[in-house]
Design an enzyme around this catalytic site. Structure first.
Site, PDB file in Angstrom:
ATOM      1  N   TYR A  86      15.590  11.743  77.134  1.00  0.00           N
ATOM      2  CA  TYR A  86      16.710  10.921  76.687  1.00  0.00           C
ATOM      3  C   TYR A  86      16.239   9.508  76.365  1.00  0.00           C
ATOM      4  O   TYR A  86      15.677   8.827  77.224  1.00  0.00           O
ATOM      5  CB  TYR A  86      17.774  10.912  77.787  1.00  0.00           C
ATOM      6  CG  TYR A  86      18.850   9.864  77.679  1.00  0.00           C
ATOM      7  CD1 TYR A  86      19.628   9.745  76.525  1.00  0.00           C
ATOM      8  CD2 TYR A  86      19.127   9.023  78.748  1.00  0.00           C
ATOM      9  CE1 TYR A  86      20.628   8.796  76.438  1.00  0.00           C
ATOM     10  CE2 TYR A  86      20.130   8.067  78.678  1.00  0.00           C
ATOM     11  CZ  TYR A  86      20.875   7.956  77.516  1.00  0.00           C
ATOM     12  OH  TYR A  86      21.871   7.014  77.440  1.00  0.00           O
TER      13      TYR A  86
ATOM     14  N   ASP B  14      18.361  14.613  87.368  1.00  0.00           N
ATOM     15  CA  ASP B  14      19.583  14.165  86.706  1.00  0.00           C
ATOM     16  C   ASP B  14      20.312  15.416  86.219  1.00  0.00           C
ATOM     17  O   ASP B  14      19.882  16.067  85.261  1.00  0.00           O
ATOM     18  CB  ASP B  14      19.223  13.251  85.539  1.00  0.00           C
ATOM     19  CG  ASP B  14      20.437  12.619  84.882  1.00  0.00           C
ATOM     20  OD1 ASP B  14      21.513  13.243  84.917  1.00  0.00           O
ATOM     21  OD2 ASP B  14      20.312  11.511  84.318  1.00  0.00           O
TER      22      ASP B  14
ATOM     23  N   ILE C 283      23.583  15.807  85.108  1.00  0.00           N
ATOM     24  CA  ILE C 283      24.900  15.480  84.555  1.00  0.00           C
ATOM     25  C   ILE C 283      25.412  16.536  83.575  1.00  0.00           C
ATOM     26  O   ILE C 283      26.604  16.542  83.248  1.00  0.00           O
ATOM     27  CB  ILE C 283      24.919  14.091  83.885  1.00  0.00           C
ATOM     28  CG1 ILE C 283      24.033  14.056  82.643  1.00  0.00           C
ATOM     29  CG2 ILE C 283      24.512  13.014  84.852  1.00  0.00           C
ATOM     30  CD1 ILE C 283      24.200  12.772  81.834  1.00  0.00           C
TER      31      ILE C 283
ATOM     32  N   LYS D 117      29.861  14.130  80.999  1.00  0.00           N
ATOM     33  CA  LYS D 117      29.560  15.250  80.109  1.00  0.00           C
ATOM     34  C   LYS D 117      30.410  16.476  80.419  1.00  0.00           C
ATOM     35  O   LYS D 117      31.019  17.064  79.511  1.00  0.00           O
ATOM     36  CB  LYS D 117      28.068  15.600  80.195  1.00  0.00           C
ATOM     37  CG  LYS D 117      27.133  14.416  80.056  1.00  0.00           C
ATOM     38  CD  LYS D 117      27.348  13.645  78.750  1.00  0.00           C
ATOM     39  CE  LYS D 117      26.381  12.473  78.641  1.00  0.00           C
ATOM     40  NZ  LYS D 117      26.572  11.703  77.383  1.00  0.00           N
TER      41      LYS D 117
END
Length: 469
Positions: free
Chosen positions: A145, A230, A232, A272
């Site tokens: 990202y 992470d 999410i 998300k």
């Protein structure tokens, strides 16, 4: 400028990345089916707009939560007054339960180990402050990202060293890639404090396999470092193989109450899975009491409003709603993903096989004039300014192979997606220049030269060598 701080005037935020520049161009000329049908379609934003109607329906049926009432009585004053930065217990309990449900209840989460933050961005930065000193490094698998260069490095002054993953094995994490990244950090005299992954991956749209998670746990055990997962996108998995949380692997390997267990930390958010980035809701989950204590203190700089916590605690506590939402949202994501992939295949463009997320990792290597990152940026400019689609080039995600792009599909209507695919088909099938207007050519020529700085061509904090370009 001498009267300002170095932080205010430095150029390390990453805002000059093509990832952010594409957003800027979209904002100047946003597509609208009625008002601006020739505008730029935003396909660079990983936003989930497919299931808003489910949440809106719940809000209509539960007016007390939306109107800040309890049993018909206003609690506005209670919510408007000071709230402890530990957060509302009701919300933390609901959040912990939802995280467990999102993982098939194969693992459970202790609300006392949750730290609330205003989104995943401050959650990741807070963990950097807790785990790394200035100049320490975290290893991150590529592609990753683009915002991590801002989130993890800008204020903390920590460093990122890429774990080089390639298309040869679908960009999977390997033992050798982990070791090579660690050795690279040592050559640069950097102290490695941990590894950070996104699972499911942003930008790949793939879930991390159990084999990869075992490699990672073995690696951090040997090196005595941390692992941040992470997660999410955990609720966006729409096809097999299913999502496996690192907490599940820790449990299966009976690593609870070990040093390794205390060095694994999870980041989560409702941005998300529920499509609520504007609500600014994120969490850190850690088994290390010191990390929880320090992160809780730091969270006072980025709190979730008590009004938001109250509303979402009611929504997440409704188990009938959450069960239906997760199932229906995954069905809608699967259908939309299929439309994008089939539409791209129809014009001769393939995607990495994926099963999660709000985007596809798209292979446009055959459209490059040469196998270089300069050619990738040239193609990207054409797609943004001529085709008028904002997508993210792989170089902005630190991919080490030119020609890959992240394309988002859940932040628009189905009709808009069709327009985007029609535009792309016309671009791929049509003549390279005769159908383009003179004004568009002039605009391309007179662009600010895009300010595509060395940042775009960096893997991390050091530039690629010429032979790697």
């Amino acid at each position: 400028m001498g009267i300002l701080s170095k932080k205010a005037t430095c150029n390390t935020h990453g805002q000059d990345s093509s990832y952010f520049l594409g957003w800027e161009e979209y904002e100047k000329n946003p597509y609208d089916e009625i008002k601006n049908p020739d505008g730029i379609i935003q396909m660079g934003l990983a936003e989930n707009q497919l299931s808003f109607d489910l949440i809106e329906s719940w809000l209509a049926k539960n007016p007390d939560a939306a109107n800040f009432q309890r049993e018909g009585q206003s609690i506005f004053r209670e919510l408007a007054l000071f709230q402890d930065y530990h957060g509302l217990p009701s919300f933390k309990n609901a959040m912990a339960d939802f995280m467990s449900e999102n993982r098939g209840n194969r693992v459970s989460f202790d609300p006392k180990k949750l730290v609330l933050t205003a989104g995943a961005t401050p959650a990741n930065e807070t963990l950097m402050f807790c785990l790394a000193d200035r100049g320490d490094a975290f290893l991150i698998p590529t592609p990753y990202y683009p915002g991590f260069d801002r989130d993890l490095k800008w204020r903390t002054e920590a460093e990122i060293v890429p774990i080089q993953c390639t298309s040869a094995n679908g960009f999977r994490i390997t033992k050798s890639a982990l070791e090579e990244a660690y050795e690279q950090a040592q050559k640069l005299n950097l102290k490695v404090k941990g590894v950070l992954i996104t699972n499911p991956s942003n930008p790949l749209g793939t879930t991390t396999t159990r084999t990869e998670l075992n490699h990672l746990l073995d690696f951090i055990s040997r090196k005595k470092i941390h692992l941040i997962s992470d997660e999410i996108y955990s609720g966006t998995v729409f096809a097999s193989p299913g999502f496996i949380s690192v907490m599940e692997v820790l449990k299966d390997r009976k690593l609870e109450n070990t040093d390794v267990f205390n060095r694994v930390h999870i980041v989560y958010s409702l941005s998300k899975d529920l499509g609520l980035p504007g609500f600014r809701v994120g969490v850190i989950y850690s088994n290390d009491d010191i990390v929880v204590s320090a992160a809780t203190k730091m969270s006072s700089f980025g709190l979730i409003s008590s009004q938001t916590q109250y509303l979402l605690s009611a929504l997440l506590s409704d188990k009938n709603f959450t069960k239906n939402y997760l199932e229906e949202n995954q069905i809608r994501l699967k259908n939309r993903h299929k439309k994008l992939v089939s539409g791209l295949e129809a014009v001769g463009i393939d995607c990495l096989k994926s099963n999660a997320g709000l985007f596809c990792w798209v292979d446009m290597r055959h459209l490059l004039k040469s196998n270089t990152f300069e050619a990738e940026i040239e193609l990207w400019k054409k797609i943004v300014y001529e085709v008028k689609l904002n997508i993210s080039p792989g170089s902005s995600c630190h991919c080490n192979e030119p020609g890959w792009f992240r394309v988002c599909f859940a932040n628009m209507s189905e009709d808009t997606l069709k327009v985007a695919l029609d535009r792309l088909k016309e671009f791929v099938d049509g003549p390279s220049s005769t159908t383009r207007s003179q004004s568009e050519h002039l605009r391309l020529k007179n662009l600010r030269k895009m300010k595509v700085s060395n940042w775009v061509f960096r893997l991390s904090f050091h530039d690629r060598e010429p032979e790697e370009r």
